[in-house]
Design an enzyme around this catalytic site. Structure first.
Site, mmCIF file in Angstrom:
data_model
loop_
_atom_site.group_PDB
_atom_site.id
_atom_site.type_symbol
_atom_site.label_atom_id
_atom_site.label_comp_id
_atom_site.label_asym_id
_atom_site.label_seq_id
_atom_site.Cartn_x
_atom_site.Cartn_y
_atom_site.Cartn_z
ATOM 1 C CE LYS A 78 -27.370 27.947 47.856
ATOM 2 N NZ LYS A 78 -26.156 27.285 48.407
HETATM 3 N N1 GLU Z 1 -23.528 26.481 46.026
HETATM 4 C C1 GLU Z 1 -22.298 26.166 46.676
HETATM 5 C C2 GLU Z 1 -22.486 26.038 48.164
HETATM 6 O O1 GLU Z 1 -23.573 25.773 48.617
HETATM 7 C C3 GLU Z 1 -21.172 27.123 46.292
HETATM 8 C C4 GLU Z 1 -21.391 28.555 46.635
HETATM 9 C C5 GLU Z 1 -20.334 29.490 46.067
HETATM 10 O O2 GLU Z 1 -19.373 29.028 45.500
HETATM 11 O O3 GLU Z 1 -20.528 30.696 46.232
HETATM 12 O O4 GLU Z 1 -21.573 26.119 48.943
#
Ligand code: GLU
Length: 427
Positions: free
Chosen positions: A118
């Protein structure tokens, strides 16, 4: 094998009570069920790699502002890191660590060939002009470029970022590395190799697991009363799909406040209004304004927290009326609130399952980019539905076999896949 850790991570003292502390507590609940893999749990209790960068941006008024930003790779035992980038004023390192860790578990629970990662920038994107947002995104991408890549770590949108931000990230990465690879990020505009269906995928996945959970609870969808917190990419799509299927969305809450309508809100009108004018919900005709406290107590069957973490706590969990909670957000329920819900017979479909539709279609996007061959929207949605239904069935079955919550069952599936991979790799 026994594992001794040299010391506690120094940077964890910053926010033990917050999201990272919650993640560690969630892990503690899984450990007793996986005694053989126990020695490997220490690798989940710390991220593999954390990067803090300075992002200086020339603002429109000529001043330079420095933003603090991060990219955290939590675990790569099962594949490259995968997870979104958040732009929010309260982003900090322990929060990004928790969000990255939740991605590891989510990707493994859904059996996607990814680890977890993240990123985040400590900024309120609503305060920036279009140009400032672009300069911030490009500089952030340059700073984290050593860490990201289509086979190392693949960012995507999260709270406060969108397709345009992903387009700038893909372009900046390409210009810096000379690699014209779109697959370095997912959630891109379709014109740049984005996948059809990606934008709606998270909300659609929430709706899919909602239908499956309702069926298990023998509750009917038509006429069911729904309350949604957050009208961003996840909450707005979920609200629309539930209301199109005949449910009554009786309450919604966004940054501007909360509103209620006994007969059900007109979701299309509401979203149209939000899109046009960034208007507050408060003065919408035919609706009643609610305080934040009252929002959690609304008489409803289904509650969808689709905003930020730490929303359902020991302070409000006992007053929630819903029988079913679908976690559109990451980490909206604290372990203490989980216990209260478990005791009261409120079913919580955890984030790592309920909101996994987004990253599942991100995976489809990455596969399409690698193959340079693109699928129809119908194909994407069908595969998404199959993937979510399979994961839901596995989690549901295990929860009943072991007599544990859906969260613990999902963690059992996810963590055993990750830790088994760690064991096979060795150190
Ligand atoms: N931000 C989204 C999540 O928390 C998508 C992450 C992604 O598609 O890599 O799952």
């Amino acid at each position: 094998m026994s594992v001794t850790t040299s010391s506690e991570l120094s940077y964890l003292s910053i926010n033990q009570a917050g999201p990272w502390g919650n993640f560690v507590q969630q892990l503690e609940r899984v450990k007793p069920h996986l005694p053989d893999l126990e020695p490997w749990f220490a690798s989940l209790e710390r991220p593999e790699r954390s990067l803090i960068v300075d992002v200086p941006v020339r603002m429109d008024n000529g001043n330079t502002v420095h933003f603090e930003a991060y990219r955290v790779l939590h675990n790569t035992a099962r594949g490259p890191g995968k997870g979104g980038v958040r732009y929010h004023p309260s982003v900090n390192l322990p929060e990004v660590m928790a969000l990255a860790a939740w991605m590891s578990v989510k990707n493994a629970t859904l059996n996607l060939p990814f680890g977890g990662a993240k990123g985040g920038v400590r900024v309120d994107p609503h305060m920036l002009s279009h140009g400032e947002l672009e300069r911030l995104t490009r500089r952030y991408t340059q700073e984290i470029a050593p860490m990201i890549g289509p086979d190392t770590d693949i960012p995507a949108p999260d709270v406060g970022t969108n397709q345009q931000v992903m387009a700038w990230m893909a372009d900046s990465y390409g210009r810096q590395t000379g690699l014209a690879v779109n697959g370095v990020v997912t959630g891109k505009p379709v014109e740049l190799g984005g996948s059809l269906g990606r934008q709606e995928a998270t909300g659609r996945g929430v709706f899919t697991v909602g239908q499956l959970a309702l069926a298990q609870l023998k509750m009917r969808l038509p006429g069911a009363r729904v309350a949604v917190q957050g009208l961003g990419n996840v909450g707005s799509v979920a609200a629309r799909l539930f209301s199109q299927a005949g449910a009554k969305v009786v309450a919604v809450q966004d940054r501007s406040g909360a509103i209620f309508s006994e007969g059900g809100l007109d979701i299309d009108a509401l979203l149209e209004r939000k899109k046009n004018a960034r208007q507050s919900l408060a003065d919408l005709a035919g609706t009643q304004t609610l305080t934040t406290e009252a929002f959690w107590e609304v008489d409803c069957d289904i509650l969808i927290p689709a905003a930020l973490e730490g929303q359902l706590t020991e302070h409000n969990a006992s007053r929630v009326k819903a029988r079913l909670i679908l976690e559109g957000a990451n980490g909206p329920t604290t372990p203490q609130a989980d216990d209260i819900f478990q005791e009261r017979g409120v079913l919580v479909v955890p984030d790592v399952l309920a909101n996994a539709g987004g990253v599942t279609v991100s995976y489809f996007e990455w596969v399409q980019n690698k193959a340079s061959y693109y699928w129809s929207e119908q194909e994407v949605n069908e595969r998404l539905g199959q993937h979510m239904a399979q994961a839901f069935a596995a989690v549901w079955q295990l929860a009943h076999e072991k007599g544990v919550s859906l969260r613990t069952a999902a963690y059992l599936i996810g963590c055993s896949r990750i830790l088994r991979a760690s064991e096979l790799r060795g150190l």
